[in-house]
Design a protein around this motif. Sequence first.
Motif, short mmCIF file in Angstrom:
data_model
loop_
_atom_site.label_atom_id
_atom_site.label_comp_id
_atom_site.label_asym_id
_atom_site.label_seq_id
_atom_site.Cartn_x
_atom_site.Cartn_y
_atom_site.Cartn_z
N ALA A 102 0.74 -1.45 -0.47
CA ALA A 102 -0.16 -0.02 0.05
C ALA A 102 1.08 1.20 -0.37
N ARG A 103 1.24 1.99 -0.58
CA ARG A 103 0.88 3.17 -0.62
C ARG A 103 1.52 3.92 0.98
N GLU A 104 0.38 3.98 1.87
CA GLU A 104 0.62 4.39 3.52
C GLU A 104 2.06 3.60 3.90
N ASN A 105 1.76 2.53 3.38
CA ASN A 105 3.01 1.54 3.70
C ASN A 105 4.19 2.06 3.32
N ASN A 106 4.23 2.14 2.04
CA ASN A 106 5.88 3.07 1.42
C ASN A 106 6.24 4.30 2.12
N ILE A 107 4.93 4.70 2.28
CA ILE A 107 5.31 6.77 2.85
C ILE A 107 5.94 6.87 3.98
N ASP A 108 5.11 5.48 4.84
CA ASP A 108 5.88 5.89 6.11
C ASP A 108 6.84 4.74 6.52
N HIS A 109 7.51 4.15 5.49
CA HIS A 109 8.73 3.48 5.92
C HIS A 109 9.92 4.59 5.10
N MET A 110 9.04 5.12 4.26
CA MET A 110 10.82 6.33 3.64
C MET A 110 9.98 7.17 5.12
N HIS A 111 9.73 7.32 6.15
CA HIS A 111 10.15 8.44 7.10
C HIS A 111 10.56 7.50 8.01
N GLY A 112 10.31 6.23 8.68
CA GLY A 112 11.15 5.31 8.86
C GLY A 112 12.18 5.47 8.64
N PHE A 113 12.45 4.97 8.24
CA PHE A 113 14.10 4.66 6.56
C PHE A 113 14.60 6.45 7.93
N VAL A 114 14.30 7.61 7.31
CA VAL A 114 15.34 8.79 7.59
C VAL A 114 15.29 8.89 8.87
N VAL A 171 22.12 0.02 6.32
CA VAL A 171 22.46 0.57 5.20
C VAL A 171 23.86 2.16 6.05
N ARG A 172 24.83 2.58 5.80
CA ARG A 172 25.83 3.21 6.40
C ARG A 172 24.91 4.52 4.51
N TRP A 173 25.43 5.79 5.52
CA TRP A 173 24.93 7.00 4.75
C TRP A 173 26.57 7.58 4.61
N THR A 174 26.16 8.39 3.12
CA THR A 174 27.49 8.84 2.91
C THR A 174 26.73 10.00 2.28
N ARG A 175 25.29 10.55 2.98
CA ARG A 175 25.08 11.73 2.67
C ARG A 175 24.32 11.67 3.28
N GLU A 176 23.53 13.11 3.12
CA GLU A 176 22.40 13.25 4.33
C GLU A 176 21.14 13.40 3.68
N TRP A 177 20.69 12.43 4.25
CA TRP A 177 19.07 12.22 3.49
C TRP A 177 17.80 12.62 4.66
N THR A 178 17.00 13.31 3.37
CA THR A 178 15.65 13.46 3.77
C THR A 178 13.87 13.12 3.54
N TYR A 179 13.36 13.06 4.01
CA TYR A 179 12.00 12.22 3.45
C TYR A 179 11.83 13.28 1.94
N ASP A 180 12.19 13.98 1.92
CA ASP A 180 11.72 14.64 0.47
C ASP A 180 12.85 13.97 -0.66
N LYS A 181 14.18 13.74 -0.88
CA LYS A 181 14.91 12.92 -1.55
C LYS A 181 14.72 11.67 -1.35
N VAL A 182 14.42 11.11 -0.69
CA VAL A 182 14.13 9.21 -0.20
C VAL A 182 13.47 9.41 -1.87
N PHE A 183 12.27 10.21 -1.21
CA PHE A 183 10.42 10.34 -1.23
C PHE A 183 11.21 10.41 -3.42
N GLN A 184 11.92 11.11 -3.30
CA GLN A 184 11.96 11.46 -5.18
C GLN A 184 12.82 10.67 -5.39
N LEU A 185 14.17 10.19 -4.76
CA LEU A 185 14.49 8.86 -5.56
C LEU A 185 13.60 7.40 -5.86
#
Length: 251
Positions: A22-34, A44-58
């Motif tokens: 579901a779309r709501e699960n995708n959104i929840d997981h993007m927020h959870g990752f950030v 996953v080791r971050w090598t740059r800063e990730w925001t919700y908007d950046k992950v959403f677009q990715l």
Amino acid sequence: MTEPEFAEYLRESRICGRVATARENNIDHMHGFVAGNEHLEFGVRWTREWTYDKVFQLMAERVGTSDDPDFLEGVDTISAEKCIAALNEYAHIFGQTVADGGSLLFATGHPAGLFPIYAELARAAESAGAHIVRIQEGDRFLDGDLRQIMDVVMFEQYGNLQHTHFPGPMRLVLEQAGAPIPDLVVADHGMAGFAASAGLRTIGIADCNDPGLFVSAEQGQIEVAVPMDDNVTPHLYQPVIEFILTRAGLL
């Protein structure tokens, strides 16, 4: 099967197209990752800063999820064309490692869905002269331990093979005394994310609610993350297995 025919199959089987996640699960997981949720960061080791908007677009770019920020509920999508493009790269890397007689480690956090893919790839790889990395089974993780069935490493708990996003099982495998370093890790979830962040060549499969592996790919860690539903009934993956083996020159 031509690529257009394969793309249609992926949509019909809901491995791609309008998938079950579901779309709501995708959104929840993007927020959870950030937010650094332990179950969603996938090691996953971050090598740059990730925001919700950046992950959403990715995710829209790499997976084919909707790029409409106002679409918050309903059925989301995975692009069959993006899946096939990634599968071609996946098969090339896998096939080259096998042709070179390399060593491969297979692992999954999704035994009810993806296990048959890896078991078939492991069988084909070994038949073609590659080496399969075999672990010391029984290392404890949480209230369970590690098992390797048909050459695929999984996490067992209370007598059941477990769906897990945690990177811990792969950490234990790589810490085993005298364990050979694989030339290629073929995995998913935290198993793949941790291996790639540890500097091992890794290829993986990830669903549209698994942003960690797509971030890893964008950071140049995991070599390819294939977008597809990771938990359809196993027989539906047979054409995927055949596609990979054919493109890898093993079928």
